[in-house]
Every structure is written in C-alpha cells, then in structure tokens.
Design an enzyme around this catalytic site. Structure first.
Site, short mmCIF file in Angstrom:
data_model
loop_
_atom_site.label_atom_id
_atom_site.label_comp_id
_atom_site.label_asym_id
_atom_site.label_seq_id
_atom_site.Cartn_x
_atom_site.Cartn_y
_atom_site.Cartn_z
CB SER A 143 -6.93 11.72 -1.67
OG SER A 143 -5.92 11.26 -0.81
NE ARG A 279 17.38 -1.77 30.95
CZ ARG A 279 18.44 -2.51 30.65
NH1 ARG A 279 18.45 -3.80 30.98
NH2 ARG A 279 19.47 -2.00 30.02
CD GLU A 374 -12.14 3.27 7.09
OE1 GLU A 374 -13.01 4.04 7.48
OE2 GLU A 374 -12.13 2.05 7.33
C1 LIG Z 1 -3.08 -1.20 4.27
C2 LIG Z 1 -4.10 -0.47 3.45
C3 LIG Z 1 -5.42 -0.90 3.50
C4 LIG Z 1 -6.40 -0.25 2.73
N1 LIG Z 1 -7.67 -0.74 2.71
C5 LIG Z 1 -8.57 -0.22 1.82
C6 LIG Z 1 -9.84 -0.84 1.64
O1 LIG Z 1 -10.20 -1.82 2.31
N2 LIG Z 1 -10.68 -0.33 0.70
C7 LIG Z 1 -10.34 0.75 -0.07
O2 LIG Z 1 -11.15 1.15 -0.90
N3 LIG Z 1 -9.13 1.35 0.08
C8 LIG Z 1 -8.24 0.90 0.99
N4 LIG Z 1 -7.00 1.48 1.13
C9 LIG Z 1 -6.65 2.64 0.32
C10 LIG Z 1 -6.52 3.92 1.11
O3 LIG Z 1 -7.79 4.36 1.52
C11 LIG Z 1 -5.76 4.95 0.25
O4 LIG Z 1 -4.42 4.52 0.22
C12 LIG Z 1 -5.89 6.35 0.81
O5 LIG Z 1 -7.17 6.84 0.63
C13 LIG Z 1 -4.90 7.32 0.14
O6 LIG Z 1 -4.95 7.21 -1.24
P1 LIG Z 1 -3.58 7.06 -2.08
O7 LIG Z 1 -2.82 5.93 -1.49
O8 LIG Z 1 -3.94 6.97 -3.51
O9 LIG Z 1 -2.78 8.39 -1.79
P2 LIG Z 1 -2.97 9.79 -2.57
O10 LIG Z 1 -4.39 10.15 -2.62
O11 LIG Z 1 -2.20 9.74 -3.83
O12 LIG Z 1 -2.26 10.76 -1.55
C14 LIG Z 1 -0.83 10.91 -1.46
C15 LIG Z 1 -0.53 12.10 -0.56
O13 LIG Z 1 -1.05 13.29 -1.15
C16 LIG Z 1 -1.90 13.95 -0.24
N5 LIG Z 1 -3.01 14.60 -0.97
C17 LIG Z 1 -3.74 14.11 -1.98
N6 LIG Z 1 -4.66 15.02 -2.39
C18 LIG Z 1 -4.50 16.11 -1.61
C19 LIG Z 1 -5.13 17.37 -1.51
N7 LIG Z 1 -6.15 17.73 -2.30
N8 LIG Z 1 -4.69 18.26 -0.57
C20 LIG Z 1 -3.67 17.94 0.25
N9 LIG Z 1 -3.03 16.75 0.21
C21 LIG Z 1 -3.43 15.84 -0.70
C22 LIG Z 1 -2.41 12.87 0.70
O14 LIG Z 1 -2.82 13.41 1.95
C23 LIG Z 1 -1.18 11.97 0.81
O15 LIG Z 1 -0.31 12.47 1.80
C24 LIG Z 1 -6.03 0.87 1.93
C25 LIG Z 1 -4.70 1.31 1.91
C26 LIG Z 1 -3.74 0.63 2.64
C27 LIG Z 1 -2.30 1.09 2.54
#
Ligand SMILES: Cc1cc2nc3c(=O)[nH]c(=O)nc-3n(C[C@H](O)[C@H](O)[C@H](O)COP(=O)(O)OP(=O)(O)OC[C@H]3O[C@@H](n4cnc5c(N)ncnc54)[C@H](O)[C@@H]3O)c2cc1C
Length: 390
Positions: A143, A279, A374
């Site tokens: 994030s 069904r 995203e």
């Molecule tokens: C199947 C898959 C495909 C993906 N494809 C891509 C890709 O092609 N390219 C790419 O760059 N990335 C990709 N991603 C990454 C994806 O965009 C991230 O997983 C996503 O942005 C969340 O980041 P994180 O997993 O680090 O979670 P974190 O950012 O650690 O978040 C964990 C939790 O904390 C919450 N949170 C964090 N900060 C705050 C805040 N300030 N206020 C309130 N809540 C908060 C979040 O909402 C979430 O619920 C992919 C991920 C997956 C699982």
C-alpha cells in the site's frame, strides 16, 4: 444486455453500448465460452495458462486493444478493454487479469509516456506476441508503494538496478517489465523512476512463483535485480517522475479490476441461477422458493449497479473527464459485491458448491484478490474519503 437509446428522449447515458462495442463484446464472449471454458479447470489445477490460449489472445488483438494501428494494435478504447476483461473473467479470471494488466497498465503507460522511439520498439511486440508486466510492489512496500527499496544507480549510458519486486502478475510468461526503482532514495517518492526492462537483460531474473488461493493460472512471481543493466534510453517518462506514472496508471487500471469483479460475479451468478432452475427439492425447482429466488434477484441488482459504476468510470476516462473518485468507487463496490455474489452462488448450489465439480468454487477463490491488488479496499476508501474531506 445494456439498454440502447432512451425512450424518454433524454440523452443516452454514458453506460450505453454502441453497435461496435456490442459486436466486440459478443466476439470476446464467444471466444471465452468456446475457447477458454474447456481449459479453465485444467489451467487452475496445473497453475498454468495454456500457451495456445495466450497466442489466441494476441491473435484476436485482445493484448493491444488501445495500441494505435501504426504500432500493430486495434486502436480501440479503454471501454473496450473493460468489456474484454469482464467477458473473459466471467469464464476465467486469470484470462481476465492477463488482458487487464497488458492493456490497462502496461500498454496504457507506453501510450501515455513512451517516446516515439520507445513506442516503435515495444508497442508492436506488446500488441502481437510479448506479455508485459507491471512491477511496483515489493515485500516491504505494498500500500505504501513508494517506500520501495529497489534502487537505480547511474553508470554511463546505463542505470544499474538492484533489489527485488514481489507479486508481479504474469511474470512467468513476461518479456517486457515496466519496473519502478528509486534513483535517489534520500528524495523519497521524488526519486521513483519507471524503467523498461527486458527479460534478457543481464542481472534480471524471474524468481519464485507464488502458490495461490485463486487466479492460479495467472503466474505471480518475484523479480530479482542483481546489478541489472538498463540502458538510459529505457527510462519511461522523466527521471524522478515514476511516482506520477504509477499513480496515474493505477487510477485507470483499477477500473479494469472492477471489470474483472463484475465478470466473476456474473459468471458465478449465472451458474447459480441455471442450477436453481433445474435442482429439485420438495417436488419443486429450488428457484421456485422465494428464499432462493430473492437473494439471487437482489444479487442481480447489485451486479448491475456495479457494472454501471465500472462502465461510467471507463467512459469518463475515455472522455478525458475526471474519473479518479469514480474509479475508486467502482473498484471498491464491485469487489465487495463480487465476493458476495460468489458466496451466494456456492450456497445456492448447496453441498456440491464446495466441490471442484462446481464452477462456483473457483469463482469464490478467484474473487478474493479483488479487494487487495491495485490498491486494497482501504486505499480506495482513502481516495473516496479524501474527496469528501478536502
Ligand atoms: C495475486 C496478486 C497479484 C499482484 N499483482 C501485482 C502486479 O502485477 N504488480 C505489482 O506491482 N503488484 C502486484 N500485487 C501486489 C498488490 O498490489 C499488493 O499486495 C497490494 O497493494 C497490498 O499490498 P500488501 O500486500 O503489501 O499489503 P499491505 O499494504 O501490507 O496491507 C495489509 C493490510 O493493511 C491495510 N493498510 C495498509 N496501510 C493502511 C492505511 N494507511 N490505512 C488503512 N489500512 C491500511 C491494507 O488495506 C491491508 O488490509 C499483486 C498481489 C497479488 C496477491
């Protein structure tokens, strides 16, 4: 089917489809049902997208929808990208995300920010036979994307990239990577720069592939940058302006994720309604019971509401009007709605809904990612809230 001209004499809403769009949607729908559907289960089980299908996606022009004709693309609209992602995701959300990332993130960024030379070099490949990936996230920065640790250091005509990217969609098949690294970590987000990295560049490697709950046929991999040498000519946009490219592409890309979600919801819902029509329990089809019919009727309404949000955001984007809040709303609402639709579909099937025999089981696994990538749901709510409280 979406309504055509308004009978009230009012101007048609932006969400109406024109003839060309209807034909395009029908072609993608037919392809998804006839060519993708037979392989969905096999691809899910083997966690691998069929290379033959990938080739068909290119041959049909679905990997270069907005790419100008002079660069080998279809010169279509962003709205058509959304239609394609919805139709494919109604059958297989992995096919949906392959087309989504290629069009709404990678091609989109090239069309907006690449130099003529970069467009000439890369767009024909992206439109005809090479998968593009969007590499922003890292283990420590999701994030908070611009807290990235990947660095880029100048070295003559090259930048030398070091670090690791995580969660990169379609990377196992990817050839061209739009990759973000920081040229000046002391400057924070103002050092973030976008690079065009080819798979063959020295020091670049695709690493571990994740073993996921859903979207199993779309690979999600780590990228390893170990002194990866990228020509200076492969900076996309300006040095230090990568944060702007990332923010603006994701603002558009998340409309595509909204489309993926309405596709999944529709696929799950259609399967549930079809089952409820055949069904029998207590001597009647279960769809005759109000307790089964009303939740499905409510869900049909929510799917349509989400579709209107997604289509509206896409239309606004194509019309060059502000769309960022609308895109966040579309992604937020459609991902919440789709989870509900997939869950209801399983309940409608009863016991068989939990098994791999039933399409609802896969829709339920595939849908979960919608609230995460995203921009998580919280990130969408932050965007919407910012508008309210600015
Ligand atoms: C199947 C898959 C495909 C993906 N494809 C891509 C890709 O092609 N390219 C790419 O760059 N990335 C990709 N991603 C990454 C994806 O965009 C991230 O997983 C996503 O942005 C969340 O980041 P994180 O997993 O680090 O979670 P974190 O950012 O650690 O978040 C964990 C939790 O904390 C919450 N949170 C964090 N900060 C705050 C805040 N300030 N206020 C309130 N809540 C908060 C979040 O909402 C979430 O619920 C992919 C991920 C997956 C699982």
């Amino acid at each position: 089917m979406i309504a055509t001209a308004s009978s009230t004499g009012a101007a048609p809403a932006l969400t109406h489809l024109n003839e060309e769009e209807r034909m395009f949607r029908a072609q993608v729908r037919q392809f998804a049902r006839e060519q993708v559907a037979p392989y969905v289960r096999e691809m899910d089980e083997h966690s691998k997208f069929r290379p033959e299908l990938l080739k068909q996606l290119f041959d049909l022009g679905l990997m270069g929808i907005e790419v100008p004709e002079e660069h080998g693309g279809q010169a279509g609209s962003f709205f058509q990208c959304v239609l394609a992602v919805e139709e494919l995701s109604a059958v297989d959300a992995s096919a949906g995300v392959i087309v989504d990332v290629q069009n709404t993130l990678v091609n989109n960024a090239f069309i907006r920010w690449a130099t003529e030379e970069q467009k000439r070099r890369y767009l024909p490949r992206l439109a005809t036979d090479q998968v593009g990936c969007y590499a922003l996230s890292e283990a420590g920065s999701g994030s908070d994307a611009f807290a990235m640790a990947a660095t880029a250091t100048e070295d003559g005509d090259y930048y030398v990239l070091n670090g690791r990217k995580l969660w990169i969609s379609n990377a196992a098949e990817g050839q061209i990577f739009l990759l973000f690294a920081n040229v000046n970590p002391a400057a924070g987000y103002k050092g973030v720069t976008a690079f065009l990295v080819e798979r063959s560049y020295p020091g670049f490697q695709v690493g571990k592939k994740e073993d996921k709950l859903g979207l199993r046929a779309s690979s999600t991999c780590e990228l390893l940058l170990d002194g990866c040498r990228v020509p200076r000519a492969n900076v996309l946009g300006e040095v230090g302006k990568g944060y702007k490219i990332a923010i603006e592409t994701l603002n558009e890309g998340r409309i595509g994720i909204g489309a993926q979600m309405i596709g999944i919801a529709r696929g799950a819902h259609d399967a549930a309604v079809a089952y409820a029509k055949q069904r029998k329990q207590f001597g009647k089809t279960i769809g005759e019971f109000q307790g089964v019919q009303f939740p499905l009727a409510e869900m049909a309404t929510e799917i349509e509401a989400a579709r209107l949000l997604v289509y509206n955001a896409a239309r606004l984007r194509d019309a060059g009007q502000p769309f960022v809040t609308e895109a966040a709303m579309a992604k937020y609402f459609s991902s919440v709605m789709a989870e509900k639709a997939a869950s209801l579909a399983i309940e409608t099937f009863g016991g068989i809904g939990i098994t791999k025999e039933c399409p609802a089981e896969k829709f339920y696994r595939d849908v979960k990612i919608g609230r995460i990538y995203e921009g998580t749901s919280n990130m969408q709510l932050m965007t919407i809230g910012k508008k309210l409280f600015s």
